[in-house]
Write a protein that holds these residues in place. Sequence first.
Motif, PDB file in Angstrom:
ATOM      1  N   SER A 105      44.766  52.423  68.861  1.00  0.00           N
ATOM      2  CA  SER A 105      45.189  52.355  67.472  1.00  0.00           C
ATOM      3  C   SER A 105      44.557  51.230  66.676  1.00  0.00           C
ATOM      4  O   SER A 105      44.395  51.331  65.455  1.00  0.00           O
ATOM      5  N   SER A 106      44.168  50.150  67.349  1.00  0.00           N
ATOM      6  CA  SER A 106      43.570  49.025  66.625  1.00  0.00           C
ATOM      7  C   SER A 106      42.051  49.110  66.543  1.00  0.00           C
ATOM      8  O   SER A 106      41.435  48.355  65.781  1.00  0.00           O
ATOM      9  N   SER A 107      41.463  50.044  67.303  1.00  0.00           N
ATOM     10  CA  SER A 107      40.002  50.109  67.343  1.00  0.00           C
ATOM     11  C   SER A 107      39.416  51.370  66.719  1.00  0.00           C
ATOM     12  O   SER A 107      38.258  51.380  66.299  1.00  0.00           O
ATOM     13  N   ALA A 160      40.453  54.590  63.936  1.00  0.00           N
ATOM     14  CA  ALA A 160      41.361  55.277  63.024  1.00  0.00           C
ATOM     15  C   ALA A 160      41.210  56.772  63.263  1.00  0.00           C
ATOM     16  O   ALA A 160      40.165  57.353  62.995  1.00  0.00           O
ATOM     17  N   ALA A 166      47.941  54.939  72.110  1.00  0.00           N
ATOM     18  CA  ALA A 166      48.363  53.690  71.473  1.00  0.00           C
ATOM     19  C   ALA A 166      47.358  52.576  71.717  1.00  0.00           C
ATOM     20  O   ALA A 166      47.204  51.664  70.900  1.00  0.00           O
ATOM     21  N   ASN A 218      40.148  40.198  61.140  1.00  0.00           N
ATOM     22  CA  ASN A 218      39.989  41.180  62.182  1.00  0.00           C
ATOM     23  C   ASN A 218      38.957  42.233  61.795  1.00  0.00           C
ATOM     24  O   ASN A 218      38.837  42.614  60.634  1.00  0.00           O
ATOM     25  N   LYS A 219      38.235  42.686  62.792  1.00  0.00           N
ATOM     26  CA  LYS A 219      37.242  43.722  62.576  1.00  0.00           C
ATOM     27  C   LYS A 219      37.939  45.039  62.231  1.00  0.00           C
ATOM     28  O   LYS A 219      38.935  45.414  62.861  1.00  0.00           O
ATOM     29  N   ARG A 220      37.435  45.750  61.238  1.00  0.00           N
ATOM     30  CA  ARG A 220      38.032  47.025  60.858  1.00  0.00           C
ATOM     31  C   ARG A 220      37.777  48.049  61.948  1.00  0.00           C
ATOM     32  O   ARG A 220      36.710  48.076  62.565  1.00  0.00           O
ATOM     33  N   PRO A 221      38.729  48.943  62.188  1.00  0.00           N
ATOM     34  CA  PRO A 221      38.529  49.977  63.208  1.00  0.00           C
ATOM     35  C   PRO A 221      37.482  50.997  62.770  1.00  0.00           C
ATOM     36  O   PRO A 221      37.172  51.130  61.577  1.00  0.00           O
ATOM     37  N   TYR A 236      36.211  54.507  61.701  1.00  0.00           N
ATOM     38  CA  TYR A 236      36.944  55.502  60.919  1.00  0.00           C
ATOM     39  C   TYR A 236      36.593  56.912  61.388  1.00  0.00           C
ATOM     40  O   TYR A 236      35.475  57.386  61.201  1.00  0.00           O
TER      41      TYR A 236
END
Length: 385
Positions: free
Chosen positions: A317-319, A321, A314, A2-5, A7
Amino acid sequence: MNKRPLYFDYAATTPVDERVIKVMVECLGFNGNFGNPASSSHAFGQQARQTVEQARRQVAELVGAQADQIVWTSGATESNNLALKGVAQARGVSGGHIITSQIEHKAILDTAKQLQDTGVAVTYLVPDAEGLITPQAVSEAMREDTFLVSLMLVNNELGTVNDIAAIGQVVRDRDALFHVDAAQGAGKVAIDLARLPVDLMSFSAHKIYGPKGIGALYVGPRAHQRLLAQIHGGGHEGGLRSGTLATHQIAAMGVAFALAAAAFDEEKATIVRLRERLLEQLLSIPGVRLNGSPTQRIPHTLSLTFNEGEFNSAALSSSIAFSATSACNSASNAPSHVLLALGHDARSAGRTIRLSLGRFTTEQDVDQAAQLIKAACASAPAFWQ
């Protein structure tokens, strides 16, 4: 994978700069600078001691202090505890009065509560509408038995900057000590402790691209004889903080502070430009408001409250931080004490997020974050019910 969110939580912690990591690694392993800095009888200990003292100078130089005024700790939380408890206990008498505010970090608020339990009276100042503690508020709260005032330089949720020069003069005129939690301020706000009327100041490495687990407390000349150690066992750090020094962490903190000093103006200008780019896009969302003073603040931190039913944090939250400041600490889901002190209710505090930018934030990050946040602002009234 998965692609990191993206920051945007630099106010919570910063990634360790690669240049800092290199210095840390050089202090590890048999071929590294691994000696005990408390031992000066052989070359290993002497080399480690030299590294520790170089780092002490580097930290002092960023904040305008003398090297021998810097005491190593495990982080700002320990520094805050040493400052508040150390001053209270060194008095040798019970009672007395300290002043802090309702919007301090929990490391201050919880320590102040512990002192209350021992008989110390504590005044918790209410911030003004812009999230600031004014010199007038401090002056009006001072009592004959006030021995310590503790206020943060930069608020960790809002990014607002207190006028510690003016506040410090009020405190000094009454012969009390002034402690400043500068965990969020070092490297972001110009600090000159040779001129500021500040007696104690707390720092943390992990807020300035250094490692976690290392910090420092500045102890000025008025405070040194009015501070009692909290950790005993060997009399290290001038008797104020015992324990074998972690050379690798200390060296890393020194380099982190030196890098911040070298890039101070350039980095601040970059963050200002990125902040304006992000804020311009987000304030185009109807009803969004910025919490805290629009001018007396660092550019790195934005606290934004969205209209009810128009933002679903919410969904982000995955995209991205970021900090959902409805949780004021890791052990509680209560609304942010900072936002409540500013007049928010629990619901509006729950619609507030903190976005914080840093050294590795890019224009692309800013634009992508703005697009994602706008997309999350679809009407969703049921989310808040």
